[in-house]
Structures are given as structure tokens and as C-alpha cells.
Design a protein around this motif. Structure first.
Motif, PDB file in Angstrom:
ATOM      1  N   VAL A   1      73.541  49.141  48.143  1.00 49.63           N
ATOM      2  CA  VAL A   1      72.419  48.202  48.087  1.00 49.63           C
ATOM      3  C   VAL A   1      72.143  47.780  46.651  1.00 49.63           C
ATOM      4  O   VAL A   1      71.915  46.597  46.358  1.00 49.63           O
ATOM      5  CB  VAL A   1      71.173  48.833  48.721  1.00 49.63           C
ATOM      6  CG1 VAL A   1      69.994  47.870  48.677  1.00 49.63           C
ATOM      7  CG2 VAL A   1      71.454  49.256  50.149  1.00 49.63           C
ATOM      8  N   SER A   2      72.186  48.742  45.745  1.00 44.88           N
ATOM      9  CA  SER A   2      71.914  48.429  44.344  1.00 44.88           C
ATOM     10  C   SER A   2      72.967  47.477  43.772  1.00 44.88           C
ATOM     11  O   SER A   2      72.636  46.509  43.072  1.00 44.88           O
ATOM     12  CB  SER A   2      71.872  49.719  43.532  1.00 44.88           C
ATOM     13  OG  SER A   2      71.712  49.443  42.156  1.00 44.88           O
ATOM     14  N   LEU A   3      74.253  47.739  44.083  1.00 49.26           N
ATOM     15  CA  LEU A   3      75.310  46.871  43.574  1.00 49.26           C
ATOM     16  C   LEU A   3      75.214  45.464  44.170  1.00 49.26           C
ATOM     17  O   LEU A   3      75.436  44.467  43.473  1.00 49.26           O
ATOM     18  CB  LEU A   3      76.677  47.488  43.883  1.00 49.26           C
ATOM     19  CG  LEU A   3      77.041  48.739  43.094  1.00 49.26           C
ATOM     20  CD1 LEU A   3      78.337  49.331  43.605  1.00 49.26           C
ATOM     21  CD2 LEU A   3      77.145  48.436  41.610  1.00 49.26           C
ATOM     22  N   ALA A   4      74.886  45.376  45.455  1.00 47.71           N
ATOM     23  CA  ALA A   4      74.757  44.056  46.080  1.00 47.71           C
ATOM     24  C   ALA A   4      73.620  43.262  45.442  1.00 47.71           C
ATOM     25  O   ALA A   4      73.777  42.079  45.106  1.00 47.71           O
ATOM     26  CB  ALA A   4      74.527  44.219  47.580  1.00 47.71           C
ATOM     27  N   ALA A   5      72.468  43.911  45.258  1.00 44.77           N
ATOM     28  CA  ALA A   5      71.331  43.212  44.658  1.00 44.77           C
ATOM     29  C   ALA A   5      71.625  42.830  43.208  1.00 44.77           C
ATOM     30  O   ALA A   5      71.303  41.717  42.763  1.00 44.77           O
ATOM     31  CB  ALA A   5      70.089  44.087  44.726  1.00 44.77           C
TER      32      ALA A   5
ATOM     33  N   MET B   1      79.761  40.756  35.579  1.00 43.62           N
ATOM     34  CA  MET B   1      79.907  42.192  35.317  1.00 43.62           C
ATOM     35  C   MET B   1      79.666  43.048  36.552  1.00 43.62           C
ATOM     36  O   MET B   1      79.554  44.274  36.450  1.00 43.62           O
ATOM     37  CB  MET B   1      78.948  42.641  34.197  1.00 43.62           C
ATOM     38  CG  MET B   1      79.238  42.025  32.844  1.00 43.62           C
ATOM     39  SD  MET B   1      78.186  42.705  31.547  1.00 43.62           S
ATOM     40  CE  MET B   1      78.751  44.409  31.499  1.00 43.62           C
ATOM     41  N   VAL B   2      79.611  42.467  37.732  1.00 44.46           N
ATOM     42  CA  VAL B   2      79.346  43.273  38.915  1.00 44.46           C
ATOM     43  C   VAL B   2      80.542  44.162  39.242  1.00 44.46           C
ATOM     44  O   VAL B   2      80.379  45.289  39.740  1.00 44.46           O
ATOM     45  CB  VAL B   2      78.973  42.359  40.101  1.00 44.46           C
ATOM     46  CG1 VAL B   2      80.123  41.451  40.480  1.00 44.46           C
ATOM     47  CG2 VAL B   2      78.532  43.173  41.293  1.00 44.46           C
ATOM     48  N   LEU B   3      81.760  43.691  38.956  1.00 43.59           N
ATOM     49  CA  LEU B   3      82.936  44.539  39.172  1.00 43.59           C
ATOM     50  C   LEU B   3      82.946  45.717  38.196  1.00 43.59           C
ATOM     51  O   LEU B   3      83.419  46.815  38.543  1.00 43.59           O
ATOM     52  CB  LEU B   3      84.210  43.709  39.017  1.00 43.59           C
ATOM     53  CG  LEU B   3      84.404  42.595  40.054  1.00 43.59           C
ATOM     54  CD1 LEU B   3      85.689  41.823  39.769  1.00 43.59           C
ATOM     55  CD2 LEU B   3      84.421  43.170  41.461  1.00 43.59           C
ATOM     56  N   PHE B   4      82.421  45.513  37.006  1.00 45.99           N
ATOM     57  CA  PHE B   4      82.300  46.628  36.061  1.00 45.99           C
ATOM     58  C   PHE B   4      81.316  47.671  36.582  1.00 45.99           C
ATOM     59  O   PHE B   4      81.585  48.885  36.520  1.00 45.99           O
ATOM     60  CB  PHE B   4      81.844  46.098  34.705  1.00 45.99           C
ATOM     61  CG  PHE B   4      81.436  47.171  33.731  1.00 45.99           C
ATOM     62  CD1 PHE B   4      82.379  47.978  33.122  1.00 45.99           C
ATOM     63  CD2 PHE B   4      80.084  47.378  33.444  1.00 45.99           C
ATOM     64  CE1 PHE B   4      81.993  48.975  32.233  1.00 45.99           C
ATOM     65  CE2 PHE B   4      79.697  48.363  32.555  1.00 45.99           C
ATOM     66  CZ  PHE B   4      80.651  49.165  31.943  1.00 45.99           C
ATOM     67  N   TYR B   5      80.196  47.221  37.117  1.00 44.82           N
ATOM     68  CA  TYR B   5      79.233  48.159  37.701  1.00 44.82           C
ATOM     69  C   TYR B   5      79.858  48.923  38.868  1.00 44.82           C
ATOM     70  O   TYR B   5      79.635  50.142  39.027  1.00 44.82           O
ATOM     71  CB  TYR B   5      77.988  47.421  38.189  1.00 44.82           C
ATOM     72  CG  TYR B   5      77.302  46.579  37.148  1.00 44.82           C
ATOM     73  CD1 TYR B   5      77.316  46.939  35.809  1.00 44.82           C
ATOM     74  CD2 TYR B   5      76.639  45.407  37.502  1.00 44.82           C
ATOM     75  CE1 TYR B   5      76.696  46.155  34.850  1.00 44.82           C
ATOM     76  CE2 TYR B   5      76.007  44.615  36.550  1.00 44.82           C
ATOM     77  CZ  TYR B   5      76.038  44.987  35.232  1.00 44.82           C
ATOM     78  OH  TYR B   5      75.427  44.213  34.284  1.00 44.82           O
ATOM     79  N   SER B   6      80.664  48.251  39.675  1.00 39.52           N
ATOM     80  CA  SER B   6      81.326  48.916  40.799  1.00 39.52           C
ATOM     81  C   SER B   6      82.326  49.957  40.312  1.00 39.52           C
ATOM     82  O   SER B   6      82.434  51.046  40.889  1.00 39.52           O
ATOM     83  CB  SER B   6      82.038  47.876  41.674  1.00 39.52           C
ATOM     84  OG  SER B   6      81.135  46.901  42.124  1.00 39.52           O
ATOM     85  N   ALA B   7      83.053  49.622  39.249  1.00 42.85           N
ATOM     86  CA  ALA B   7      84.012  50.588  38.706  1.00 42.85           C
ATOM     87  C   ALA B   7      83.295  51.825  38.168  1.00 42.85           C
ATOM     88  O   ALA B   7      83.740  52.961  38.387  1.00 42.85           O
ATOM     89  CB  ALA B   7      84.837  49.926  37.598  1.00 42.85           C
ATOM     90  N   VAL B   8      82.170  51.614  37.476  1.00 39.63           N
ATOM     91  CA  VAL B   8      81.402  52.756  36.964  1.00 39.63           C
ATOM     92  C   VAL B   8      80.889  53.620  38.121  1.00 39.63           C
ATOM     93  O   VAL B   8      80.953  54.857  38.077  1.00 39.63           O
ATOM     94  CB  VAL B   8      80.247  52.262  36.086  1.00 39.63           C
ATOM     95  CG1 VAL B   8      79.325  53.419  35.699  1.00 39.63           C
ATOM     96  CG2 VAL B   8      80.780  51.585  34.833  1.00 39.63           C
ATOM     97  N   ALA B   9      80.387  52.982  39.185  1.00 34.59           N
ATOM     98  CA  ALA B   9      79.877  53.742  40.328  1.00 34.59           C
ATOM     99  C   ALA B   9      80.991  54.506  41.024  1.00 34.59           C
ATOM    100  O   ALA B   9      80.814  55.680  41.402  1.00 34.59           O
ATOM    101  CB  ALA B   9      79.188  52.785  41.306  1.00 34.59           C
ATOM    102  N   ALA B  10      82.161  53.861  41.198  1.00 30.97           N
ATOM    103  CA  ALA B  10      83.275  54.550  41.848  1.00 30.97           C
ATOM    104  C   ALA B  10      83.759  55.731  41.014  1.00 30.97           C
ATOM    105  O   ALA B  10      84.030  56.824  41.548  1.00 30.97           O
ATOM    106  CB  ALA B  10      84.412  53.557  42.092  1.00 30.97           C
TER     107      ALA B  10
END
Length: 352
Positions: free
Chosen positions: A126-130, A139-148
Motif C-alpha cells: 500500500v505504501s509503495l502504491a501510494a 524513483m518508485v522502482l528504487f523504493y521497491s528495490a529497497v523494500a525487497a
């Protein structure tokens, strides 16, 4: 018609600041909503734990770490909410710090709750989508990489601990794939929304330019224009048409009916509808005690049997004056030509 480009450019320049200011307000408002969501989620989890039977739900492995992570999450979310309301520091920096806070605090709560099996990792979706939506996909893909990486590191740390159970790297990898899929979808939606926003802004500028041009054309036209709908009501009426018909512009703005308010014009339009090939007869309008002839030229504006029509009104007195002026000019030229033809032989005779 010369001032039209200046009016169009002026209207476009006046719309650009308001559009950018409105877009900026919308972005900051979205960031405030996201910060409020960040503060609400841990508060709900903490209240659910304290109102339960004692143990915090989801903090089976380490209740202290779980409660501390949620408390820090609330405090940082409130700080982010205050910063978003103050609009300091910059928008991109606040968005990045908020995403990193989400990853850190939710990963700690995930670790304190027993890992992937607790289901708290879904909060990162939810956080990444928002974040991807309000960040316009940057930079949303960067946030996804950090979360993964954070989820995989938590699972690796848990598998190396003294109380390690069966490793769940496959579940962690699936959750990481879900992060990237959600980020990609949010990025695509953000780009589509941004393109739609730009198109809407451009259409708004085009409409403003068209309205300015229409106003200029209406002001400079010598003929009046009336738009009649299917029910015989006047839906639009230009100022020149109101002047030709002797109608108060305020009355025209409230709506008119041909049969009740303009019977002479209604008869002319009816005669044209009965015999469309023949021109409509002119009408007489009383002005200052004298009658003025107004020409009527209806044009069908609808298809499939629609009764909509556009009626052009022309001041026949002005046309007659213009015709008389043309005749006088032509007569003057003819007289000058005759005088020239007579003067030439007389000059020859006088010379001889």
C-alpha cells in the motif's frame, strides 16, 4: 481581426500560473494525506494490541521491538505531516524520506512478528502504491528495490538466528516481486494521470483561447447570431442580435422563446422551415419611433430531423446605405471618366 493573436497569447499566459499553482497544491495535499495514513496505521495496530487481551497482535517474537517500531513510526509520521503542511524541506526529499521510513519501521515490525508469515509485509504494498502515485512514478522502482532487499535481509537474518526455523526465502522473493509489480503499476498509472493532466491543462488553455477569439469575433461582427434549440427556445444570443431586435441583454440572458417573446422572428423562421429553399422574409423592428428592416437568414444546425437552427440577423438599412454609397462612388467614377473624355478633345481643340 488583427488583435486576435495578442488576445490568445494573453489568455494562455494568464492560465499557466494558475495551473502550476493548482498542481503544486494538489501534490502537497496528497503528501499530507499519505503522512496521515502513515500515522493512522501504527496507531490502529497499537490500539488493537492494548485493547486486546494483553499481548500485542503481530508482536509474538518481540513485543517490545514491535511496540517500539510502531511508536517510532507514529512519531516520524507526525513529523512528516507537520513538514508537509509547512512545505519544508522539498517535496521530493519528503517523499523519499517517507518511503524509507515505511520500509524501516514496517520491516522492524515484520521481524518482531515472526517474519513473512505475519502478513505485515502487505502494508509495504500500500505504501509503495501510494508513493508511486503521488510521486508521479519517479524513483518508485528504487523504493521497491529497497523494500525487497529489506525483506530478504530480514529473512536472512532470521534464518541465521538461534531460533531459526524453516527459511521462507521463496515467500520473501514473491513479496519482493509483488513490490516491483505494484511499483510498476503505480508508475504506469502515474504517467497516465500526468499525461491526462497535461492534456486537460492544454485543453483548458485552448478553450480559453477559443473563448477569447469568439468574443472578439462577436464584438467585431456586424450581423447578429441567434441559436435556437429543438423546443423553439433561444439558447444563445449575441449582443449584436439583441441590439438589432431591441432586446434588453439582461432579459436575453434569462432565456427567450420565439413564439412568446419574438413572434415576428418566429413567423420568419416558420416560413423558412416550410419552404427551406426560399429565403426567410425580413422582419420589422421598431426603434425610436421608426421601423428598421432586419434580414433573417436561418441555417439548420442539427441532423436526424433536429429542429436546432442558427439564425443570422442583418441590418438591411445598413446594407441599403452601403449600397447607396457604392452607387455614389460608382457614379462619381463615371462622371470623372466622362469629364476626362470630354476634356481631352477640348484640350486638343484649344491647343490647335
Amino acid at each position: 481581426m488583427t488583435p486576435a493573436p495578442a488576445i490568445v497569447v494573453e489568455a494562455s499566459r494568464q492560465d499557466e500560473p494558475s495551473l502550476s499553482a493548482g498542481r503544486e497544491r494538489a501534490l502537497w495535499r496528497s503528501l499530507q494525506y499519505l503522512a496521515a495514513y502513515r500515522a493512522a496505521v501504527p496507531v490502529v495496530l497499537l490500539l488493537a494490541g492494548y485493547l486486546g487481551e494483553g499481548a500485542l497482535p503481530g508482536g509474538e517474537a518481540s513485543p517490545r521491538l514491535y511496540g517500539g517500531a510502531l511508536t517510532v513510526y507514529v512519531l516520524l509520521a507526525l513529523v512528516g505531516l507537520a513538514a508537509s503542511r509547512a512545505r519544508w524541506p522539498g517535496y521530493e526529499l519528503q517523499l523519499t524520506l517517507g518511503a524509507l521510513v515505511d520500509v524501516l519501521c514496517i520491516t522492524l515490525a515484520l521481524h518482531a512478528s515472526g517474519g513473512i508469515s505475519s502478513g505485515l509485509g502487505l502494508l509495504l504494498l500500500v505504501s509503495l502504491a501510494a508513493t508511486g502515485l503521488i510521486g508521479r512514478g519517479r524513483m518508485v522502482l528504487f523504493y521497491s528495490a529497497v523494500a525487497a532487499l529489506a525483506v530478504l535481509a530480514e529473512e536472512a537474518y532470521r534464518s541465521l538466528g538461534p531460533d531459526a526455523g524453516q527459511p521462507r526465502f521463496f515467500q520473501a522473493a514473491l513479496l519482493g516481486i509483488g513490490f516491483f509489480a505494484t511499483a510498476w503499476l503505480a508508475r504506469s498509472l502515474a504517467r497516465y494521470a500526468l499525461a491526462s493532466e497535461r492534456l486537460a491543462a492544454q485543453r483548458g488553455v485552448d478553450l480559453a483561447d477559443l473563448a477569447a477569439v469568439n468574443e472578439l469575433v462577436e464584438r467585431e461582427m456586424q450581423d447578429g447570431v441567434i441559436v435556437i434549440d429543438d423546443d423553439g427556445r433561444v439558447s444563445q444570443l449575441s449582443g449584436r442580435a439583441a441590439a438589432l431586435l431591441g432586446i434588453d441583454p439582461g432579459l436575453a440572458a434569462r432565456g427567450l422563446t420565439l413564439a412568446a417573446d419574438l413572434p415576428a422572428l418566429a413567423e420568419a423562421v416558420l416560413a423558412w422551415r416550410l419552404v427551406p429553399r426560399h429565403p426567410a422574409p425580413p422582419i420589422s423592428v421598431s426603434e425610436s419611433g421608426r421601423l428598421r428592416q432586419v434580414g433573417v437568414r436561418p441555417v439548420a444546425a442539427g441532423g436526424d430531423g433536429s429542429a436546432r437552427a442558427v439564425v443570422f440577423l442583418e441590418d438591411l438599412d445598413r446594407v441599403q446605405r452601403a449600397a447607396r454609397e457604392l452607387k455614389l462612388v460608382a457614379l462619381g467614377r463615371l462622371t470623372a471618366g466622362i469629364a476626362h473624355e470630354i476634356r481631352n478633345p477640348l484640350s486638343s481643340i484649344s491647343h490647335a
